[in-house]
Design an enzyme around this catalytic site. Structure first.
Site, PDB file in Angstrom:
ATOM      1  CD  GLU A 259      40.349  35.784  36.697  1.00 51.73           C
ATOM      2  OE1 GLU A 259      39.916  34.647  36.488  1.00 51.73           O
ATOM      3  OE2 GLU A 259      40.484  36.269  37.850  1.00 51.73           O
ATOM      4  CE  LYS A 319      41.490  30.277  37.867  1.00 49.30           C
ATOM      5  NZ  LYS A 319      40.233  30.948  38.268  1.00 49.30           N
ATOM      6  CB  CYS A 370      41.825  34.257  40.008  1.00 49.39           C
ATOM      7  SG  CYS A 370      40.570  34.792  41.207  1.00 49.39           S
TER       8      CYS A 370
END
Length: 512
Positions: A259, A319, A370
């Site tokens: 990321e 995401k 994440c």
């Protein structure tokens, strides 16, 4: 009351010590037992206060890393909000204590509240679930059978059964003596259920193998600010990938970048686009690039982009769980803060909705970015649609000097066990690693270094029991908790004196 508060505070600190950096997971049932003992025989209001004290001690300590990385204001606000959930559990204790087999009802409520706070308010905060402390223990293997949610329930149940056993052995305790072997037998049964998978782990059958390279490009000092060096960060990943392409021997099937390996839109920024194309051409295989992509003047997308050496950019994962006040400002139209770390959030990050895996070099890959890894739905949905391998693209640079990176890596290892899949993590400067389906770390890169991990991993399409159950454990425990609160509320009201005060008969004394 003071003694109860002190016990609650000590129990909250013990639960915090179950997680990284101290990581003594065997404190989990002791902490839960302390919570149950501290709230025992209190009125609703006082039990809520004691529960809140537990939450304050636990959460302010558990996410201390936020104070050091994001800011004191964010740490206080989030910790206070999360502590309220434990106060809510405390409020319900006097109700559930009126029911037979109260440890089961209370464990269900604890698990249901974990689910609620993991999704609300805004995008929720899953950090601190009991199951997340289980890595490197004999009970970790049970997550493949029980799921994260089920493991939290049984860990909570073990703690509350321990409390019930302690209560029966107290001199002059209320529970009759015949309940002692019941509590003991229940505790032994739960522990046996949790430990049994360590002897008989669930192993998914491999359908093939692949070679994957994970690139950790590193960030220039001070190592915690990507935006200050975003062009250099991209160059680091490009250079590492180009060197990989020049190495002799077989090439990997694909390369994974982290990321924020490009913190500007790689489709609009010419130098970034050229660098990616150079890296992909040099290695000759697809590269999954982590990029921030523009979506109009007010929004951005945090994406994993499959960049093919022949066809260019293709499949993308966005995401799904951006962090409130970290990646977007809720209700910005009514309140647009321009101070502290919030000043840097100029545009809100949109949530992705994709539930199918990425197509990378002919491999079905379930991607997460994440904090996505802490949410149950992200990997589960992609696994159910045929994902053979898990990847995590993360940028923990803001937390690189804190214990957050260790907490997140522990969660990531548990996801590998839960899914029965190999898992590859690429981080900008830590922690990059390759994880086997049993949670073993096969390879890892030291934080704040540049490294490329190249490992052969297994592929599988078989689903573990945890994945097959999907969201049902959360639904069942939430339903059970609601039924328990209703039945307990009815029993609580029936056992009050005519003036509305709680009954103080010898068997049901209320400690004030």
């Amino acid at each position: 009351m003071l003694a109860r508060l002190l016990l609650a505070l000590a129990s909250g600190l013990a639960l915090a010590a179950s997680f990284e950096p101290i990581a003594i997971p065997y404190l989990v049932p002791l902490a839960l037992a302390g919570f149950a003992l501290a709230t025992r025989d209190l009125s609703v209001r006082r039990a809520g206060i004691v529960g809140l004290g537990f939450g304050v001690a636990f959460y302010f300590t558990h996410i201390w890393w936020m104070k050091e990385s994001i800011g004191t204001d964010a740490w206080i606000a989030l910790s206070a909000a999360e502590a309220l959930f434990y106060g809510a559990v405390g409020l319900a204790v006097p109700l559930l204590r009126r029911l037979p087999a109260w440890p089961i009802w209370l464990a269900a409520l604890w698990t249901a509240v974990e689910q609620v706070r993991a999704t609300w308010p805004f995008s929720g905060m899953p950090w601190g679930r009991l199951s997340f402390a289980a890595i490197d223990t004999p009970v970790a293997a049970s997550v493949a059978y029980l799921s994260m949610t089920g493991l939290s329930f049984f860990l909570a149940l073990a703690g509350f059964l321990l409390a019930a056993g302690v209560e029966t052995w107290r001199a002059g305790s209320d529970p009759p003596a015949h309940t002692r072997p019941i509590a003991l037998a229940g505790l032994v049964g739960v522990l046996a259920l949790l430990v049994a998978p360590a002897v008989m782990p669930y192993e998914t059958e491999q359908s093939g193998t692949a070679v994957v390279a994970a690139v950790q490009g590193n960030i220039p000092d001070p190592a915690n600010d990507i935006l200050a060096h975003y062009q250099q960060v991209t160059r680091n990943h490009v250079d590492a990938t180009v060197r990989l392409g020049k190495e002799p021997g077989p090439k990997p099937d694909f390369v994974l970048w982290p990321e924020n390996s490009t913190a500007v839109d790689p489709f609009l920024d010419d130098s970034t686009n050229a660098g990616i194309r150079r890296a992909v051409a040099a290695v000759g295989v697809p590269v999954v690039v982590g990029g921030i992509v523009d979506d109009g003047n007010e929004h951005v997308l945090n994406q994993g982009i499959v960049w093919d050496p022949v066809t260019g950019p293709g499949d993308r994962y966005t995401k799904q769980h951006p962090v409130a006040y970290g990646e977007y400002i809720p209700f910005r139209r009514y309140w647009d803060p321009n101070f502290g770390a919030l000043r840097a959030i100029g545009r809100d990050m949109k949530s992705g909705t994709r539930t199918s895996p990425l197509q990378v070099a002919g491999i079905e890959v379930a991607d997460a970015i994440c904090f996505d890894i802490a949410y149950d739905d992200v990997m589960r949905d992609q696994l159910k649609q045929g994902a053979e391998l898990l990847t995590v693209q993360t940028s923990n640079a803001s937390f690189i000097f804190t214990d957050q990176i260790d907490q997140q890596f522990a969660i990531t290892r548990l996801r590998a066990i839960e899914s029965g899949r190999w898992l590859v993590v690429a981080a900008t400067n830590g922690i990059t690693g390759v994880i086997a389906p049993d949670g073993t770390v096969v390879a890892s890169a030291d934080p704040r270094t540049q490294a490329v991990l190249v490992e052969r991993v297994g592929l599988s399409t078989e689903l573990t029991p945890a994945t097959r159950m999907g969201a049902w454990p959360a639904r069942v425990f939430t339903g059970l908790a609601l039924v328990g609160v209703v039945l307990g509320g009815i029993a609580y009201r029936r056992r009050q004196d005519p003036d509305g005060s709680p009954s103080t008969t010898p068997n049901e004394a209320v400690v004030v």
